[in-house]
Motif scaffolding. Sequence first.
Motif, short mmCIF file in Angstrom:
data_model
loop_
_atom_site.label_atom_id
_atom_site.label_comp_id
_atom_site.label_asym_id
_atom_site.label_seq_id
_atom_site.Cartn_x
_atom_site.Cartn_y
_atom_site.Cartn_z
N TYR A 11 -25.98 -19.45 -66.16
CA TYR A 11 -26.43 -19.71 -64.80
C TYR A 11 -27.08 -18.47 -64.18
N TYR A 12 -26.49 -17.32 -64.41
CA TYR A 12 -26.92 -16.12 -63.71
C TYR A 12 -27.97 -15.30 -64.45
N HIS A 13 -28.19 -15.57 -65.74
CA HIS A 13 -29.12 -14.75 -66.52
C HIS A 13 -30.00 -15.62 -67.40
N PRO A 14 -31.25 -15.21 -67.62
CA PRO A 14 -32.13 -15.99 -68.51
C PRO A 14 -31.66 -15.90 -69.95
N LEU A 15 -31.93 -16.95 -70.72
CA LEU A 15 -31.59 -16.95 -72.14
C LEU A 15 -32.45 -15.93 -72.88
N LYS A 16 -31.86 -15.31 -73.88
CA LYS A 16 -32.67 -14.50 -74.78
C LYS A 16 -33.65 -15.41 -75.51
N GLU A 17 -34.79 -14.83 -75.92
CA GLU A 17 -35.81 -15.62 -76.57
C GLU A 17 -35.27 -16.33 -77.81
N THR A 18 -34.49 -15.60 -78.61
CA THR A 18 -33.96 -16.20 -79.83
C THR A 18 -33.01 -17.34 -79.51
N ALA A 19 -32.16 -17.15 -78.49
CA ALA A 19 -31.22 -18.20 -78.09
C ALA A 19 -31.98 -19.41 -77.56
N ARG A 20 -33.01 -19.16 -76.76
CA ARG A 20 -33.77 -20.28 -76.19
C ARG A 20 -34.46 -21.09 -77.29
N ASP A 21 -35.01 -20.39 -78.28
CA ASP A 21 -35.67 -21.09 -79.39
C ASP A 21 -34.66 -21.93 -80.17
N ILE B 183 -38.28 -10.80 -70.40
CA ILE B 183 -38.69 -12.06 -70.98
C ILE B 183 -40.20 -12.21 -70.79
N LEU B 184 -40.95 -12.24 -71.88
CA LEU B 184 -42.40 -12.36 -71.79
C LEU B 184 -42.88 -13.79 -71.99
N GLU B 185 -42.02 -14.64 -72.53
CA GLU B 185 -42.45 -16.00 -72.81
C GLU B 185 -42.28 -16.89 -71.59
#
Length: 531
Positions: free
Chosen positions: A469-479, A308-310
């Motif tokens: 909870y255990y993993h960061p959202l993918k960039e597309t999912a977060r957007d 994750i770069l963002e």
Amino acid sequence: MESSGNAFLLSIKRYIVRNAVYLSALEQNGEFPIGDIFSSLVDEAVEEDEPDIFAVEWDAQDGLERFLEAGRNIYARLSSPTGDARKKFQWIETGLFERSLADDLLADCRALLKILEMAPHWDAGADRKLDALARLCRQTHPTEKLLIFTQFKDTADYLYRQLEERGIGPIAEAFGGMDDISTCVNRFSPVSNNTQAGTLDELRVLITTDTLSEGQNLQDAHIVVNFDLPWAIIRLVQRAGRVDRIGQKAREILCYCFLPEDGIEDIINLRARLQNRIQESADLIGSDEIFFEDDTTNLRQVYEETLILEEQEDETDLISRAYDIWRQAVKDDPALEKEVRRLPDVVYSAKRASHEQGALAYIKTDNNQHTLAQLNASGEVVSQSQSKILDMLACSPNEPLAQPADNHHQLVEAAVRHVKEGRADLGGQLGGTNSPRHRVYSKLKLYLEQQSGTVFDSADLKRAVDQIYYHPLKETARDRLGRQLRAGITEDELADMVKGLYADNDLCAIPKANANQSPEPHIICSMGLVK
């Protein structure tokens, strides 16, 4: 300006018109509309098949008056008690503002007009960037499909109009808010979208904004053109991902990037900003693939969204904060770098603390997640944000060394055990309270509790929430989730959306298993907090 001169001049004109709307309100001692007046008005204009009210045809002889008149007309339309537009905004009385605001707005308009006086019109015939794109379509790839991305609808409109006039086609454009985006997609990529041959006029060139940078199958093409560079690195990778998909038959994916002219780059420093960000990520995480010429970053991890770069909304991610601290420390004391790099893993120390006693542990999990854990003197994990724990670790260069508590290693062992068992009370993994990840998790956790024991109880949703909870959202999912949260999505709709993302493996960034990696959580270091 980096995207296209045409879009830049349109933006200047719109900026002046926006100021003129507020000047009109001040003249009438009326009210200001709060919110994005432009998008609503443009949408309305499109619905009514009216010309774009912001594409003001300006002549130097008109001066400011032409724009002020446009502002008065727009304000009258907005503020009409009988019109629908007034209901779309909240309003605030102009009397609450300093009267000098009008002078400031006029000064702003006059400064912008000086730019238009230097370049009142954009000459497409002298546009070298446009010429290069036309050669790419006509000479370099005369028969192949090209997917052309730009950040801005103004540029997409400009490119579509100019390329069509130059006889390049069949061509179309796609942008947010269109009713027939799926038709454009099917016409451009009929095979990958299972469209029956001959039912639609097939496209060779498709110009689009980032509306199509996610969630679309466009692998009938293998050539992606970035007509301008987005500020976020991940966008370039997402764009390539529209054609680099299962079903792609070409041996190579070709990605062309238009770089800013030297004069523009001197002003906006875009490429240098991207290079710096790439280099910082590469220094921290390691890299092995080319991004720009002479630059490297691990693009495969970015593409697979396991890196994750963002920055997370409202709370910078732990690694970025730690890296900034490290960079400043070695800048202040260059000898520190060699000293720290020689330290073994599991190294520990202690410092005096006036209130909290216990230990702080830095652990890397088996799924490559970096975690800070705080334990009290009894070995209980204290729920706290990662950022706050990082602050608790802070020491000045002159901080006196303290003797660790007798049970220091037992406390660190307890932290490892909590991480290994996936205990939910190890807090702080979700980012700031306003981050999309935190908000989605909190809403759906409560939603699950309300649905528990009913016919609406969903095992899939429980698994999806655990994954968040255990993993960061993918960039597309977060957007996508962030946009829906801002739009006021209901809990039922949010649950359905998250289940869909989870089912399509588009929800969270989960690193692939590494055969050489220990399945045990790995202790990097720890710090004791003693009286």
